[in-house]
Design a protein around this motif. Sequence first.
Motif, short mmCIF file in Angstrom:
data_model
loop_
_atom_site.label_atom_id
_atom_site.label_comp_id
_atom_site.label_asym_id
_atom_site.label_seq_id
_atom_site.Cartn_x
_atom_site.Cartn_y
_atom_site.Cartn_z
N LEU A 66 0.45 -1.46 0.05
CA LEU A 66 -0.17 0.14 -0.18
C LEU A 66 1.21 0.98 0.44
O LEU A 66 0.21 2.42 -0.27
N TRP A 67 2.07 1.08 0.76
CA TRP A 67 2.21 2.45 1.30
C TRP A 67 3.57 2.32 0.84
O TRP A 67 4.64 3.98 1.35
N THR A 68 3.99 1.89 0.21
CA THR A 68 5.52 2.26 -1.31
C THR A 68 5.75 2.12 -2.79
O THR A 68 6.19 2.64 -3.41
N ARG A 69 4.15 2.47 -3.20
CA ARG A 69 3.87 2.62 -4.58
C ARG A 69 3.88 3.86 -5.02
O ARG A 69 4.58 3.88 -6.11
N TYR A 70 4.20 4.90 -4.39
CA TYR A 70 4.28 6.02 -4.13
C TYR A 70 5.92 6.52 -3.95
O TYR A 70 5.77 8.09 -3.65
N LEU A 71 6.88 6.11 -3.17
CA LEU A 71 7.77 6.99 -3.02
C LEU A 71 8.20 7.96 -3.29
O LEU A 71 9.24 8.44 -2.77
N GLU A 72 8.66 7.56 -5.13
CA GLU A 72 9.33 8.76 -6.12
C GLU A 72 8.63 10.08 -4.89
O GLU A 72 8.96 10.84 -5.61
N TYR A 73 7.45 10.07 -4.79
CA TYR A 73 6.61 11.53 -4.80
C TYR A 73 6.81 12.02 -4.11
O TYR A 73 6.29 13.07 -3.05
#
Length: 175
Positions: free
Chosen positions: A142-149
């Motif tokens: 859930l929580w590491t899909r958007y690390l880049e952002y």
Amino acid sequence: MNHPTIHLPASALILLIGVSGAGKSTFARRHFLPTEVISSDHCRALICDNENDQTVTADAFELLHVLAAKRLKRRRLTVIDATNVQAGARQSLMDLARQFDCPLVAIVLDMPEQVLNDRRKTRTDRSFADPVLHRQRRDLWLWTRYLEYEGFSKVYRLKSPEEVDQIRIIRQPEQ
Ligand code: GDP
Ligand code: MG
């Protein structure tokens, strides 16, 4: 064959991200000096002699932050060995990187479920109940899909033991 490579600045805050058993501590031992690595388990042990004692987690993370801040103040490369799967857990470390104007790098150890299950069966130093691992895996998804952002300057994702085995780390020399 070209080996996959992780390029690190001389000074950076590096978050290892992965569920219990993903291989964070092994990876840290292999690639970094013991003094460069701040481990939440080690901080627990420093406080109560038992790295598995979850009741001292709050104090352990307070200690982890103090140590990280002291190192970043001196621009020492610092590796955080904790699960870091939840965005909330990462936020305070990201704030620290920002405070010291330090590049923030994520290395995600995203191992296949089969690998994690096999390791769990053979692991003797600790046993996690299924719901804990399940929750961590869900959080990772859930929580590491958007690390880049989230503000990481660089995100590396390693998705198999083979990739972990082959990875090379190249560090910029200190000025
Ligand atoms: P952590 O909970 O994420 O810190 O995981 P550990 O580094 O403690 O590793 C968990 C288990 O997986 C240990 O038994 C390690 O020996 C094993 N392990 C970790 N990384 C690797 C790897 O790259 N290859 C193999 N074969 N085993 C590994
Ligand atoms: Mg570990």
